[in-house]
Write a protein that holds these residues in place. Structure first.
Motif, PDB file in Angstrom:
ATOM      1  N   SER A   1       0.810  -1.216   0.000  1.00 44.87           N
ATOM      2  CA  SER A   1       0.000   0.000   0.000  1.00 44.87           C
ATOM      3  C   SER A   1       0.846   1.270   0.000  1.00 44.87           C
ATOM      4  N   VAL A   2       2.108   1.182   0.460  1.00 45.46           N
ATOM      5  CA  VAL A   2       2.964   2.359   0.540  1.00 45.46           C
ATOM      6  C   VAL A   2       4.064   2.321  -0.511  1.00 45.46           C
ATOM      7  N   PHE A   3       4.836   1.247  -0.549  1.00 38.93           N
ATOM      8  CA  PHE A   3       6.035   1.196  -1.385  1.00 38.93           C
ATOM      9  C   PHE A   3       5.859   0.464  -2.709  1.00 38.93           C
ATOM     10  N   GLY A   4       4.781  -0.259  -2.893  1.00 39.74           N
ATOM     11  CA  GLY A   4       4.643  -1.052  -4.111  1.00 39.74           C
ATOM     12  C   GLY A   4       5.536  -2.281  -4.048  1.00 39.74           C
ATOM     13  N   ARG A   5       5.938  -2.786  -5.226  1.00 40.98           N
ATOM     14  CA  ARG A   5       6.791  -3.984  -5.269  1.00 40.98           C
ATOM     15  C   ARG A   5       8.254  -3.563  -5.151  1.00 40.98           C
ATOM     16  N   THR A   6       8.897  -3.949  -4.071  1.00 41.70           N
ATOM     17  CA  THR A   6      10.294  -3.601  -3.822  1.00 41.70           C
ATOM     18  C   THR A   6      11.181  -4.826  -4.019  1.00 41.70           C
ATOM     19  N   PHE A   7      12.485  -4.580  -4.106  1.00 50.17           N
ATOM     20  CA  PHE A   7      13.421  -5.694  -4.202  1.00 50.17           C
ATOM     21  C   PHE A   7      13.471  -6.471  -2.896  1.00 50.17           C
ATOM     22  N   THR A   8      13.149  -5.823  -1.793  1.00 49.02           N
ATOM     23  CA  THR A   8      13.056  -6.516  -0.503  1.00 49.02           C
ATOM     24  C   THR A   8      12.032  -7.636  -0.576  1.00 49.02           C
ATOM     25  N   GLU A   9      10.920  -7.364  -1.256  1.00 53.16           N
ATOM     26  CA  GLU A   9       9.890  -8.392  -1.423  1.00 53.16           C
ATOM     27  C   GLU A   9      10.351  -9.486  -2.366  1.00 53.16           C
ATOM     28  N   GLU A  10      10.949  -9.089  -3.488  1.00 51.84           N
ATOM     29  CA  GLU A  10      11.344 -10.084  -4.482  1.00 51.84           C
ATOM     30  C   GLU A  10      12.426 -11.024  -3.962  1.00 51.84           C
ATOM     31  N   ALA A  11      13.356 -10.499  -3.177  1.00 49.69           N
ATOM     32  CA  ALA A  11      14.470 -11.315  -2.678  1.00 49.69           C
ATOM     33  C   ALA A  11      14.270 -11.759  -1.236  1.00 49.69           C
ATOM     34  N   ASN A  12      13.123 -11.405  -0.650  1.00 54.02           N
ATOM     35  CA  ASN A  12      12.853 -11.738   0.756  1.00 54.02           C
ATOM     36  C   ASN A  12      13.992 -11.273   1.668  1.00 54.02           C
ATOM     37  N   LEU A  13      14.332 -10.000   1.564  1.00 57.47           N
ATOM     38  CA  LEU A  13      15.423  -9.464   2.383  1.00 57.47           C
ATOM     39  C   LEU A  13      14.904  -9.046   3.755  1.00 57.47           C
ATOM     40  N   VAL A  14      14.399 -10.033   4.468  1.00 54.55           N
ATOM     41  CA  VAL A  14      13.888  -9.829   5.821  1.00 54.55           C
ATOM     42  C   VAL A  14      14.458 -10.921   6.712  1.00 54.55           C
ATOM     43  N   CYS A  15      14.274 -10.745   8.002  1.00 50.28           N
ATOM     44  CA  CYS A  15      14.753 -11.712   8.995  1.00 50.28           C
ATOM     45  C   CYS A  15      16.246 -11.983   8.834  1.00 50.28           C
TER      46      CYS A  15
ATOM     47  N   THR B   1      11.383  10.947  -5.927  1.00 51.39           N
ATOM     48  CA  THR B   1      10.340  10.475  -5.014  1.00 51.39           C
ATOM     49  C   THR B   1       9.005  10.353  -5.735  1.00 51.39           C
ATOM     50  N   VAL B   2       8.701  11.322  -6.581  1.00 52.00           N
ATOM     51  CA  VAL B   2       7.465  11.266  -7.373  1.00 52.00           C
ATOM     52  C   VAL B   2       7.503  10.073  -8.326  1.00 52.00           C
ATOM     53  N   PHE B   3       8.652   9.847  -8.958  1.00 52.26           N
ATOM     54  CA  PHE B   3       8.799   8.689  -9.848  1.00 52.26           C
ATOM     55  C   PHE B   3       8.524   7.386  -9.092  1.00 52.26           C
ATOM     56  N   ALA B   4       9.072   7.286  -7.875  1.00 50.11           N
ATOM     57  CA  ALA B   4       8.884   6.073  -7.075  1.00 50.11           C
ATOM     58  C   ALA B   4       7.416   5.871  -6.719  1.00 50.11           C
ATOM     59  N   TYR B   5       6.732   6.958  -6.424  1.00 52.61           N
ATOM     60  CA  TYR B   5       5.308   6.864  -6.075  1.00 52.61           C
ATOM     61  C   TYR B   5       4.483   6.403  -7.271  1.00 52.61           C
ATOM     62  N   LEU B   6       4.847   6.883  -8.467  1.00 54.06           N
ATOM     63  CA  LEU B   6       4.090   6.527  -9.665  1.00 54.06           C
ATOM     64  C   LEU B   6       4.433   5.128 -10.167  1.00 54.06           C
ATOM     65  N   ALA B   7       5.713   4.746 -10.065  1.00 55.48           N
ATOM     66  CA  ALA B   7       6.144   3.455 -10.603  1.00 55.48           C
ATOM     67  C   ALA B   7       5.665   2.290  -9.742  1.00 55.48           C
ATOM     68  N   ARG B   8       5.895   2.388  -8.427  1.00 52.89           N
ATOM     69  CA  ARG B   8       5.495   1.348  -7.475  1.00 52.89           C
ATOM     70  C   ARG B   8       6.074  -0.013  -7.827  1.00 52.89           C
ATOM     71  N   ASP B   9       7.230  -0.005  -8.470  1.00 52.07           N
ATOM     72  CA  ASP B   9       7.947  -1.234  -8.790  1.00 52.07           C
ATOM     73  C   ASP B   9       9.432  -0.869  -8.888  1.00 52.07           C
ATOM     74  N   TRP B  10      10.285  -1.624  -8.221  1.00 61.69           N
ATOM     75  CA  TRP B  10      11.691  -1.221  -8.097  1.00 61.69           C
ATOM     76  C   TRP B  10      12.418  -1.184  -9.442  1.00 61.69           C
ATOM     77  N   LEU B  11      12.156  -2.152 -10.321  1.00 60.41           N
ATOM     78  CA  LEU B  11      12.848  -2.171 -11.606  1.00 60.41           C
ATOM     79  C   LEU B  11      12.291  -1.111 -12.558  1.00 60.41           C
ATOM     80  N   LEU B  12      10.998  -0.911 -12.516  1.00 58.37           N
ATOM     81  CA  LEU B  12      10.391   0.148 -13.336  1.00 58.37           C
ATOM     82  C   LEU B  12      10.929   1.518 -12.918  1.00 58.37           C
ATOM     83  N   LEU B  13      11.121   1.702 -11.624  1.00 55.27           N
ATOM     84  CA  LEU B  13      11.690   2.960 -11.135  1.00 55.27           C
ATOM     85  C   LEU B  13      13.096   3.171 -11.690  1.00 55.27           C
ATOM     86  N   LYS B  14      13.884   2.109 -11.744  1.00 58.77           N
ATOM     87  CA  LYS B  14      15.235   2.215 -12.315  1.00 58.77           C
ATOM     88  C   LYS B  14      15.171   2.623 -13.784  1.00 58.77           C
TER      89      LYS B  14
END
Length: 244
Positions: free
Chosen positions: A24-38, A153-166
């Motif tokens: 709802s806030v960041f969209g699809r991030t690389f943290t989600e794709e690579a499970n960079l948690v825990c 920041t505006v680009f990131a809000y509109l893209a909501r996808d880490w690779l699209l933002l790049k």
């Protein structure tokens, strides 16, 4: 009996392998794709750390600009900072690879994205600006930098996808490339390296832009070339008199 639970373990105490992410806030991030948690969370800090490390490259590029010139250094850095991230994005977009391979390419992308030509541009701007307009030019440069960060920041809000933002950032970067042809050289650098023909041409263009005739500046230029110490003393005296 109440049992303490963890976001990294299930109720049986086993380490979680799958996670649900809130987009709802960041969209699809690389943290989600690579499970960079825990237990993989430390890898996320590598990406941000490497992005900051790239700023130290200015210690090298600054010295190189003293040898090859401000204009050429800005051109080299800008083209390099466009091509390397673009290549990594093409590989990430078109080739099926493991998460570890994506992580390695993203590290390279982060490093080269952080090697900024802004310090060279700021230095050139200061060397092109007269002392009476230095504060204005410096403030405009800082405002431009802040505006660019807000735009990302505006680009990131509109893209909501880490690779699209790049991709969006690279596309925006590409719009700047044609301007590299028009970037002027620093008169101070041309004078310090005794490139007098180029210096005269550069000063002539500056004078024309400021509505000055050839006779208004060229005698001072000739005096500067033949006796720079006297010219410098006269310039300092004139500046001191103007302040008084």
């Amino acid at each position: 009996m109440w049992q303490r639970t963890s976001k990294c373990n299930d109720f049986n105490g086993s380490v979680c392998a799958d996670f649900v992410y809130d987009r709802s806030v960041f969209g699809r991030t690389f943290t989600e794709e690579a499970n960079l948690v825990c237990h993989n969370a430390v890898k996320r800090t590598w990406l941000s750390t490497l992005y900051q490390v790239g700023g130290f490259v200015v210690l090298v590029t600054g010295t190189m600009s003293d040898k090859v010139g401000r204009r050429k250094m800005i051109q080299i850095l800008t083209i390099l900072l466009f091509l390397v991230p673009l290549l990594t994005e093409i590989l990430l977009q078109t080739i099926t690879m493991s998460v570890n391979a994506k992580f390695a390419l993203l590290l390279v992308n982060q490093l080269f994205s952080s090697i900024d030509a802004y310090p060279m541009v700021f230095l050139l701007l200061m060397e092109l600006t007269s002392s009476s307009h230095t504060s204005l030019a410096g403030n405009l440069a800082l405002i431009g930098f802040t505006f660019g960060e807000a735009l990302v920041t505006v680009f990131a809000y509109l893209a909501r996808d880490w690779l699209l933002l790049k991709w969006i950032i690279s596309g925006y970067f590409a719009l700047v490339l044609p301007y590299l042809y028009f970037v002027p050289e620093s008169p101070y650098w041309l004078f310090s390296t005794k490139k007098y023909n180029q210096l005269e041409h550069c000063l002539n263009k500056i004078a024309a832009k400021n509505g000055r005739t050839h006779d208004q500046w060229h005698p001072y230029y000739m005096q500067l070339i033949h006796d720079p110490e006297i010219a410098m003393r006269q310039a300092k005296h004139a500046a001191r008199t103007a302040r008084e």
